[in-house]
Write a protein that holds these residues in place. Sequence first.
Motif, PDB file in Angstrom:
ATOM      1  N   LEU A  87      -0.571 -22.824   5.356  1.00 50.20           N
ATOM      2  CA  LEU A  87       0.099 -22.307   4.161  1.00 50.20           C
ATOM      3  C   LEU A  87      -0.842 -22.425   2.961  1.00 50.20           C
ATOM      4  N   LYS A  88      -0.984 -21.318   2.249  1.00 52.47           N
ATOM      5  CA  LYS A  88      -1.802 -21.292   1.041  1.00 52.47           C
ATOM      6  C   LYS A  88      -1.007 -20.648  -0.073  1.00 52.47           C
ATOM      7  N   ILE A  89      -1.258 -21.081  -1.302  1.00 51.66           N
ATOM      8  CA  ILE A  89      -0.630 -20.462  -2.467  1.00 51.66           C
ATOM      9  C   ILE A  89      -1.497 -19.290  -2.904  1.00 51.66           C
ATOM     10  N   TYR A  90      -0.936 -18.088  -2.842  1.00 49.61           N
ATOM     11  CA  TYR A  90      -1.672 -16.897  -3.268  1.00 49.61           C
ATOM     12  C   TYR A  90      -1.333 -16.573  -4.721  1.00 49.61           C
ATOM     13  N   PRO A  91      -2.329 -16.112  -5.490  1.00 41.59           N
ATOM     14  CA  PRO A  91      -2.111 -15.905  -6.924  1.00 41.59           C
ATOM     15  C   PRO A  91      -1.319 -14.644  -7.230  1.00 41.59           C
ATOM     16  N   VAL A  92      -0.925 -14.528  -8.492  1.00 39.10           N
ATOM     17  CA  VAL A  92      -0.321 -13.293  -8.990  1.00 39.10           C
ATOM     18  C   VAL A  92      -1.299 -12.142  -8.737  1.00 39.10           C
ATOM     19  N   GLU A  93      -0.733 -10.951  -8.445  1.00 40.48           N
ATOM     20  CA  GLU A  93      -1.504  -9.742  -8.135  1.00 40.48           C
ATOM     21  C   GLU A  93      -2.185  -9.814  -6.773  1.00 40.48           C
ATOM     22  N   THR A  94      -1.648 -10.625  -5.881  1.00 37.53           N
ATOM     23  CA  THR A  94      -2.066 -10.571  -4.481  1.00 37.53           C
ATOM     24  C   THR A  94      -1.399  -9.355  -3.835  1.00 37.53           C
ATOM     25  N   LEU A  95      -2.146  -8.635  -3.031  1.00 38.63           N
ATOM     26  CA  LEU A  95      -1.583  -7.525  -2.279  1.00 38.63           C
ATOM     27  C   LEU A  95      -1.135  -8.042  -0.921  1.00 38.63           C
ATOM     28  N   LEU A  96       0.132  -7.834  -0.591  1.00 37.36           N
ATOM     29  CA  LEU A  96       0.686  -8.279   0.690  1.00 37.36           C
ATOM     30  C   LEU A  96       1.018  -7.073   1.552  1.00 37.36           C
ATOM     31  N   ILE A  97       0.650  -7.136   2.828  1.00 31.22           N
ATOM     32  CA  ILE A  97       0.913  -6.060   3.781  1.00 31.22           C
ATOM     33  C   ILE A  97       1.700  -6.629   4.950  1.00 31.22           C
ATOM     34  N   ALA A  98       2.812  -5.967   5.322  1.00 32.92           N
ATOM     35  CA  ALA A  98       3.602  -6.383   6.487  1.00 32.92           C
ATOM     36  C   ALA A  98       2.882  -5.932   7.751  1.00 32.92           C
ATOM     37  N   MET A  99       2.595  -6.890   8.651  1.00 34.01           N
ATOM     38  CA  MET A  99       1.798  -6.578   9.836  1.00 34.01           C
ATOM     39  C   MET A  99       2.637  -6.252  11.062  1.00 34.01           C
ATOM     40  N   TYR A 100       3.913  -6.660  11.091  1.00 34.03           N
ATOM     41  CA  TYR A 100       4.748  -6.287  12.225  1.00 34.03           C
ATOM     42  C   TYR A 100       6.221  -6.432  11.871  1.00 34.03           C
ATOM     43  N   GLY A 101       7.033  -6.001  12.821  1.00 33.60           N
ATOM     44  CA  GLY A 101       8.476  -6.010  12.571  1.00 33.60           C
ATOM     45  C   GLY A 101       8.961  -4.678  12.031  1.00 33.60           C
ATOM     46  N   ALA A 102      10.208  -4.651  11.632  1.00 30.99           N
ATOM     47  CA  ALA A 102      10.822  -3.411  11.142  1.00 30.99           C
ATOM     48  C   ALA A 102      10.170  -2.907   9.865  1.00 30.99           C
ATOM     49  N   THR A 103       9.499  -3.805   9.140  1.00 29.87           N
ATOM     50  CA  THR A 103       8.906  -3.426   7.852  1.00 29.87           C
ATOM     51  C   THR A 103       7.409  -3.169   7.954  1.00 29.87           C
ATOM     52  N   GLY A 105       3.758  -2.137   7.729  1.00 28.71           N
ATOM     53  CA  GLY A 105       3.096  -1.227   6.801  1.00 28.71           C
ATOM     54  C   GLY A 105       3.608  -1.281   5.382  1.00 28.71           C
ATOM     55  N   ARG A 106       4.721  -1.971   5.155  1.00 30.72           N
ATOM     56  CA  ARG A 106       5.249  -2.073   3.791  1.00 30.72           C
ATOM     57  C   ARG A 106       4.353  -3.005   2.979  1.00 30.72           C
ATOM     58  N   VAL A 107       4.213  -2.717   1.689  1.00 31.16           N
ATOM     59  CA  VAL A 107       3.315  -3.503   0.835  1.00 31.16           C
ATOM     60  C   VAL A 107       4.016  -3.903  -0.456  1.00 31.16           C
ATOM     61  N   SER A 108       3.410  -4.888  -1.119  1.00 30.14           N
ATOM     62  CA  SER A 108       3.849  -5.284  -2.463  1.00 30.14           C
ATOM     63  C   SER A 108       2.684  -5.916  -3.199  1.00 30.14           C
ATOM     64  N   LEU A 109       2.707  -5.763  -4.509  1.00 34.74           N
ATOM     65  CA  LEU A 109       1.817  -6.518  -5.388  1.00 34.74           C
ATOM     66  C   LEU A 109       2.650  -7.621  -6.010  1.00 34.74           C
ATOM     67  N   THR A 110       2.168  -8.852  -5.939  1.00 38.40           N
ATOM     68  CA  THR A 110       2.985  -9.974  -6.399  1.00 38.40           C
ATOM     69  C   THR A 110       2.882 -10.183  -7.900  1.00 38.40           C
ATOM     70  N   ALA A 111       4.030 -10.463  -8.487  1.00 35.96           N
ATOM     71  CA  ALA A 111       4.084 -10.894  -9.884  1.00 35.96           C
ATOM     72  C   ALA A 111       4.396 -12.387  -9.934  1.00 35.96           C
ATOM     73  N   ILE A 112       4.391 -13.018  -8.756  1.00 36.71           N
ATOM     74  CA  ILE A 112       4.670 -14.454  -8.635  1.00 36.71           C
ATOM     75  C   ILE A 112       3.620 -15.093  -7.742  1.00 36.71           C
ATOM     76  N   GLU A 113       3.385 -16.373  -7.927  1.00 35.14           N
ATOM     77  CA  GLU A 113       2.570 -17.117  -6.982  1.00 35.14           C
ATOM     78  C   GLU A 113       3.436 -17.513  -5.794  1.00 35.14           C
ATOM     79  N   GLY A 114       2.826 -17.665  -4.633  1.00 35.29           N
ATOM     80  CA  GLY A 114       3.607 -18.104  -3.481  1.00 35.29           C
ATOM     81  C   GLY A 114       2.799 -18.052  -2.204  1.00 35.29           C
ATOM     82  N   CYS A 115       3.378 -18.609  -1.152  1.00 34.13           N
ATOM     83  CA  CYS A 115       2.780 -18.528   0.170  1.00 34.13           C
ATOM     84  C   CYS A 115       3.599 -17.543   1.004  1.00 34.13           C
ATOM     85  N   THR A 116       3.147 -17.278   2.235  1.00 38.93           N
ATOM     86  CA  THR A 116       3.799 -16.258   3.051  1.00 38.93           C
ATOM     87  C   THR A 116       4.072 -16.779   4.458  1.00 38.93           C
TER      88      THR A 116
END
Length: 429
Positions: A87-103, A105-116
């Motif tokens: 687990l790592k804390i990723y900064p604001v404006e990290t680009l996240l990509i869903a790698m599997y599951g129903a979602t 290919g879905r993406v988001s740019l974070t406005a919050i810090e957090g892990c995944t």
Amino acid sequence: MATLTTYNTYKPSGIDWIGDIPSHWESRKVSRSFNVIGSGTTPKAGDETFYKDGVINWINTGDLNDGILYECNRKITEQAFREHSTLKIYPVETLLIAMYGATIGRVSLTAIEGCTNQACCALADSEYFLQRFVFYWFIASREDIINLSYGGGQPNISQEIVRFLKIPCPPSLPEQTTIAHYLDEKTAQLDTLINRKRRLITLLREEKTALINEAVTKGIQPNVAMKDSGIDWLGDIPSHWDVKKLKHVATSLQTGPFGTQLHAEEYIEGNIPVINPANIYDGLIIPDWKCCVSDGKYHDLIRHSLQYGDIVFGRRGEMGRCALVSDKEVGWLCGTGCLNVRLDINQVRPEFISIYLRTNFIKEYLLLNSVGTTMDNLNTSILGEIPLVSPNLSEQSKIVAFLDTQTTKIDHTISRIEREIVLMQEYRT
């Protein structure tokens, strides 16, 4: 207003699904362009020390929204973070990509810090890319990236696949910024139009519901004299209408076969369909051709066969789910989870009663009167007590014809708007 300059010369990108790119652009591999590329994990489910009163954002693929991510649904504790080295804390404006599951290919740019969790790939800290430019590129390239996936029933893309992707881009950040600003403006305009059209569809559906409720409880004749129906939720009705109970206009109210009469292992594929609650949708009967019975089993259960004009009710779950049996469903079987109402056509038009029984009034009535502790259930006694309004046969036919004309117009308008939304979404991509 943002504008884009067309380019004079182009060159092959070297990537089939991208084609030509402006001649001064570069194709940069993800693995060489981001200082932070990572993922996360899932702390043991059910361990309260990892989740209760959590303070660290824990982002899952279900949180990704193809936009800016301002919040996530779950948080983990500091203990969970300390005990899981992945687990790592990723900064604001990290680009996240869903790698599997129903979602996928879905993406988001974070406005919050957090892990995944482990299903997200995180990209951050690039000297070559504007994050918002890459965000738009992943949205535009989603289907092609998914085509690189592996796996059987559920497609997957790995972090390695993401690392080896090559992203064509202008070499200067100012040019990437111009493109991103242009897309911000244009997609915002399209999103506003799409939301307005979705709102219009909601209003049209509400109008359709109100039109049906009014027609089957108040009639379609203007300025007709009214009287108290004697039923609070029904209110006033035309003075020449009667109020009856469903059992008084039905020749039979019948529950489908008992479970001991029809077992799941007796289902076959592609013969005579058995109709259960899952096969009733929005007033229509949609068969599951894998849930059929043999001719011999049908003969054993023939008393449960459907006739033209019957109304099939779902007995469990969503109250008020029912459908009128048309020509094509004649001879199919009423299943264990359903009830069948056969009407006296000398008193009522099945089409009128079917519309009336699908109104919100009746759904609420059945919900209040259903039985069962874990799941709402209907029986023939509850069904038989449903209060019905009863215009004469001629007026029932006129109301059905009126609603068929008016609701068809509304449905066509909704279909047209839905097609417009699809085209806008395609244009947006």
